[in-house]
Structures are given as structure tokens and as C-alpha cells.
Design a protein around this motif. Sequence first.
Motif, PDB file in Angstrom:
ATOM      1  N   TRP A 257      44.082  24.166  38.477  1.00  0.00           N
ATOM      2  CA  TRP A 257      43.942  23.914  36.991  1.00  0.00           C
ATOM      3  C   TRP A 257      42.741  24.147  36.563  1.00  0.00           C
ATOM      4  CZ3 TRP A 257      40.596  20.184  35.494  1.00  0.00           C
ATOM      5  CH2 TRP A 257      40.030  19.275  36.474  1.00  0.00           C
ATOM      6  N   LEU A 258      41.600  23.728  37.453  1.00  0.00           N
ATOM      7  CA  LEU A 258      40.198  24.057  36.810  1.00  0.00           C
ATOM      8  C   LEU A 258      39.807  25.344  36.785  1.00  0.00           C
ATOM      9  CD1 LEU A 258      37.257  22.192  36.177  1.00  0.00           C
ATOM     10  CD2 LEU A 258      36.988  22.635  38.738  1.00  0.00           C
ATOM     11  N   GLY A 259      40.182  26.133  37.726  1.00  0.00           N
ATOM     12  CA  GLY A 259      39.931  27.622  37.599  1.00  0.00           C
ATOM     13  C   GLY A 259      40.647  28.168  36.163  1.00  0.00           C
ATOM     14  N   HIS A 260      41.729  27.673  36.110  1.00  0.00           N
ATOM     15  CA  HIS A 260      42.412  28.150  34.780  1.00  0.00           C
ATOM     16  C   HIS A 260      41.655  27.659  33.345  1.00  0.00           C
ATOM     17  CE1 HIS A 260      45.639  28.886  31.766  1.00  0.00           C
ATOM     18  NE2 HIS A 260      46.464  29.646  32.592  1.00  0.00           N
ATOM     19  N   ALA A 261      41.285  26.516  33.531  1.00  0.00           N
ATOM     20  CA  ALA A 261      40.459  25.912  32.614  1.00  0.00           C
ATOM     21  C   ALA A 261      39.221  26.779  32.032  1.00  0.00           C
ATOM     22  CB  ALA A 261      40.002  24.416  32.444  1.00  0.00           C
ATOM     23  N   ILE A 262      38.303  26.861  33.462  1.00  0.00           N
ATOM     24  CA  ILE A 262      37.313  27.833  33.342  1.00  0.00           C
ATOM     25  C   ILE A 262      37.440  29.002  32.630  1.00  0.00           C
ATOM     26  CG2 ILE A 262      35.308  28.684  34.579  1.00  0.00           C
ATOM     27  CD1 ILE A 262      35.488  26.251  36.628  1.00  0.00           C
ATOM     28  N   GLY A 263      38.462  29.973  32.919  1.00  0.00           N
ATOM     29  CA  GLY A 263      38.902  31.108  32.679  1.00  0.00           C
ATOM     30  C   GLY A 263      39.174  31.074  31.046  1.00  0.00           C
ATOM     31  N   ALA A 264      39.794  30.139  30.595  1.00  0.00           N
ATOM     32  CA  ALA A 264      39.951  29.831  29.330  1.00  0.00           C
ATOM     33  C   ALA A 264      39.067  29.657  28.408  1.00  0.00           C
ATOM     34  CB  ALA A 264      41.088  28.778  29.093  1.00  0.00           C
ATOM     35  N   PRO A 279      34.473  38.578  31.448  1.00  0.00           N
ATOM     36  CA  PRO A 279      34.018  37.338  31.911  1.00  0.00           C
ATOM     37  C   PRO A 279      34.065  37.304  33.473  1.00  0.00           C
ATOM     38  CG  PRO A 279      36.066  37.196  30.638  1.00  0.00           C
ATOM     39  CD  PRO A 279      35.420  38.616  30.431  1.00  0.00           C
ATOM     40  N   PRO A 280      33.403  36.445  34.238  1.00  0.00           N
ATOM     41  CA  PRO A 280      33.707  36.488  35.598  1.00  0.00           C
ATOM     42  C   PRO A 280      35.078  36.031  35.930  1.00  0.00           C
ATOM     43  CG  PRO A 280      32.042  34.778  34.691  1.00  0.00           C
ATOM     44  CD  PRO A 280      32.365  35.655  33.631  1.00  0.00           C
ATOM     45  N   LEU A 281      35.559  35.095  35.105  1.00  0.00           N
ATOM     46  CA  LEU A 281      36.740  34.692  35.332  1.00  0.00           C
ATOM     47  C   LEU A 281      37.862  34.737  33.984  1.00  0.00           C
ATOM     48  CD1 LEU A 281      38.760  33.325  37.624  1.00  0.00           C
ATOM     49  CD2 LEU A 281      37.848  31.160  36.892  1.00  0.00           C
ATOM     50  N   THR A 282      38.906  34.989  34.414  1.00  0.00           N
ATOM     51  CA  THR A 282      40.008  34.959  33.387  1.00  0.00           C
ATOM     52  C   THR A 282      41.255  33.802  33.741  1.00  0.00           C
ATOM     53  OG1 THR A 282      41.406  36.728  34.355  1.00  0.00           O
ATOM     54  CG2 THR A 282      39.592  37.357  32.757  1.00  0.00           C
ATOM     55  N   ARG A 283      41.881  33.666  32.757  1.00  0.00           N
ATOM     56  CA  ARG A 283      43.046  32.764  33.071  1.00  0.00           C
ATOM     57  C   ARG A 283      44.024  33.558  33.696  1.00  0.00           C
ATOM     58  NH1 ARG A 283      46.121  32.311  28.284  1.00  0.00           N
ATOM     59  NH2 ARG A 283      45.173  34.289  27.529  1.00  0.00           N
ATOM     60  N   HIS A 284      44.320  34.752  33.590  1.00  0.00           N
ATOM     61  CA  HIS A 284      45.146  35.565  34.459  1.00  0.00           C
ATOM     62  C   HIS A 284      44.906  35.354  35.938  1.00  0.00           C
ATOM     63  CE1 HIS A 284      47.318  39.089  35.961  1.00  0.00           C
ATOM     64  NE2 HIS A 284      48.138  38.635  35.246  1.00  0.00           N
ATOM     65  N   ALA A 285      43.338  35.920  36.244  1.00  0.00           N
ATOM     66  CA  ALA A 285      42.894  35.661  37.698  1.00  0.00           C
ATOM     67  C   ALA A 285      43.110  34.517  38.253  1.00  0.00           C
ATOM     68  CB  ALA A 285      41.657  36.297  37.646  1.00  0.00           C
ATOM     69  N   ALA A 286      42.981  33.255  37.612  1.00  0.00           N
ATOM     70  CA  ALA A 286      43.013  31.988  38.198  1.00  0.00           C
ATOM     71  C   ALA A 286      44.559  31.892  38.462  1.00  0.00           C
ATOM     72  CB  ALA A 286      42.441  31.095  37.188  1.00  0.00           C
ATOM     73  N   MET A 287      45.313  32.171  37.690  1.00  0.00           N
ATOM     74  CA  MET A 287      46.851  31.957  37.697  1.00  0.00           C
ATOM     75  C   MET A 287      47.595  32.720  39.004  1.00  0.00           C
ATOM     76  SD  MET A 287      49.990  33.377  37.233  1.00  0.00           S
ATOM     77  CE  MET A 287      49.762  34.701  35.768  1.00  0.00           C
ATOM     78  N   VAL A 288      47.185  33.890  39.039  1.00  0.00           N
ATOM     79  CA  VAL A 288      47.640  34.729  40.152  1.00  0.00           C
ATOM     80  C   VAL A 288      46.891  34.226  41.449  1.00  0.00           C
ATOM     81  CG1 VAL A 288      47.491  37.225  41.192  1.00  0.00           C
ATOM     82  CG2 VAL A 288      47.718  36.839  38.500  1.00  0.00           C
ATOM     83  N   MET A 289      45.909  33.687  41.414  1.00  0.00           N
ATOM     84  CA  MET A 289      45.437  33.382  42.702  1.00  0.00           C
ATOM     85  C   MET A 289      45.948  32.011  43.220  1.00  0.00           C
ATOM     86  SD  MET A 289      43.411  35.533  44.509  1.00  0.00           S
ATOM     87  CE  MET A 289      42.252  34.377  45.402  1.00  0.00           C
TER      88      MET A 289
END
Length: 323
Positions: A257-264, A279-289
Motif C-alpha cells: 500500500w505504501l509503494g502504491h501511495a509513493i507511486g501516485a 518516475p522511479p516508481l509508478t502505481r502500476h509497478a507497485a500494484m503488479v509487484m
Amino acid sequence: MQIFVTGASGFVGGAATRRLVADGHSVSAMSRSAGSDLKIEALGAQPVRCDLEDVTAAHLDSADVVIHAAAFVEPWGPKDAWDRLNVGGTRRMLAAAKAAGVRRFVHIGTEAAIVHGQHVHMADETVPLSLDSPYPYCRTKALAEQAVRQANDPAASFETVVLRPRFIWGPGDQTILPMIKAMAASGQWSWFDHGRAVTSTTHVENLVEAIVLALDSGRGGEAYFILDDGERSMHEMISGMAASVGVALPERSLPGWLGHAIGAVLEGTWRTLRLKGAPPLTRHAAMVMSRDCTLIGDKARREMGYVPRISVEEGLAALRNQG
């Protein structure tokens, strides 16, 4: 057989082109540049200068089958890129193929077409398309698949089939393994939820086997999950791929959940400030992982005669030997 391939200078399209040429087919392929011309010629195919935004029936010449593997798969890009290329480009390819008298259109889809951010557990092809997914790639691949399946027209001798791989990997990978290596080298690698998410996978040679079968098999207007045998955790799969090139990934982890928030936040910052690069992280990448995604491939076995040629263990061993 005369076959026209899109995406032949990429991972999946290139592997498919190599196999089709080896099998004795006459293959031509969409090419957007002189560099792509060289890659396509090296595979034994004939480059045709066009792209997803200007392709016409004339470019397809006398093709019997179109293999549509091209798509905008980047994690970041102009806001309209996914719609313009994945949806608009697919519709344009369908129109060109039908006008050219192509008899069969094989679309390389993805499990992402049913994803709106949820865990996916043992899903089959009856799960609805996610036409309103908050993730541009998922949404546009769903819309593209919808267009392909609706274009199936047996009365006009035009059949369409969708192949849906998940987590494509193997030799020639231009996305997952290069990303892992780059992030590990820069010290940016982090797992989400310790890599516990469980996933189905698709070795590229298994997908190519399905593409060859789809030249003649598979029911028109239908979609098929194309999968390796079994499921693995993200940690097991990605660690194995990294180890094949001598990379040991750190065990650092963030909650999903934190990765998704950071991506957003990062996405918003990049859009607002119009920063260069991704960006170094996207919502999609965090969601997939961080989401489970396990699928059922029985339909392809039953209706197409598909059987994986390469096991995950064999595929990882081959990567290690190449490394």
C-alpha cells in the motif's frame, strides 16, 4: 503462409518472427526506422516501413495472418500514448487487415486486461475485461482486446484470436530483467510485501508455441491464457532471474500500500513539474509487484492443443547458461 508481424523488433514479436521464418513461412514486419529494418532483416523477415498510426491494407500486401504484438508497454509516457497506440493502433491494424483480405488476426493481449488493482486468484477467461481500470496500460489493453474480439467476422472470412500471457520472461527480455539489473546496480531495488505475491508466468518460447498454434487453431472471437506450468512467488521468480545474471537482490521491502501511495505521489510530481524521464516508481509497478495473479490455462490446452514446451526450471537454467 504469408504472415505480417507487428512488434518484430521487440521481445515477443522478434521471438515469434524468428520461429515463423524457421518454420518456412514468408514473414513481413512493421518497421518504424532504419534500425528496426536491420533487426527485422537479421531475423530473416522483410521490413515494411509503417507504424500503428499510418498502417493501411497496402502495407499488409497478401498476408494470410497478422500477428499483432506491438503495444505501448512503457511504465511512463505522454498521457495519450496508451490510448493512441494500444487502442487506436489496434483498431487501425484490424481495419487494415480486414481490408487486405487477411483471414486470421492473432492479437497478443495480456492478463492486465482483467486487472483493476485487485488480487487475481485462479481466474479463467470468463472474468470480465477491466474497461475502466485506473491503470492506463490495463484499461487500454482491455479496450484493445474488446475491439479485436468484436471484429471477429466469420461471414467475411475474418477470424480474430487473443492470446493472454502473464509475466513474459526468457532470453531476449527487454523489460523485466534489464529493469532488475538497473535497479540493483543503482541501489534502488526494494520488494513489496517481501515478494510474497504469487504469480503465473509465461516463458517467451511457450508464448511463441501458442502463436504458432494460433495460426490455425483457437475459436474466433475468443481469448486464451497462455501460461507456464504452476505458479511462483514474485520473490522466487525474480530472485531466480536475477541470479541467472549474477545479481543478488537485497531483502529490503516496503508494504504494497505504501509503494502504491509513493507511486501516485511521484506520478503527480512528474506530471505537474513536467520532469524528464520516468518516475522511479509508478502505481502500476507497485500494484503488479504486490498483487497475486494466478490464472487457469485449461482453455488453451483444450481448444488449441497448447502444452508448455519449457518449464520454469529449464528456462532459468538456460538463462544461467547464457549469462
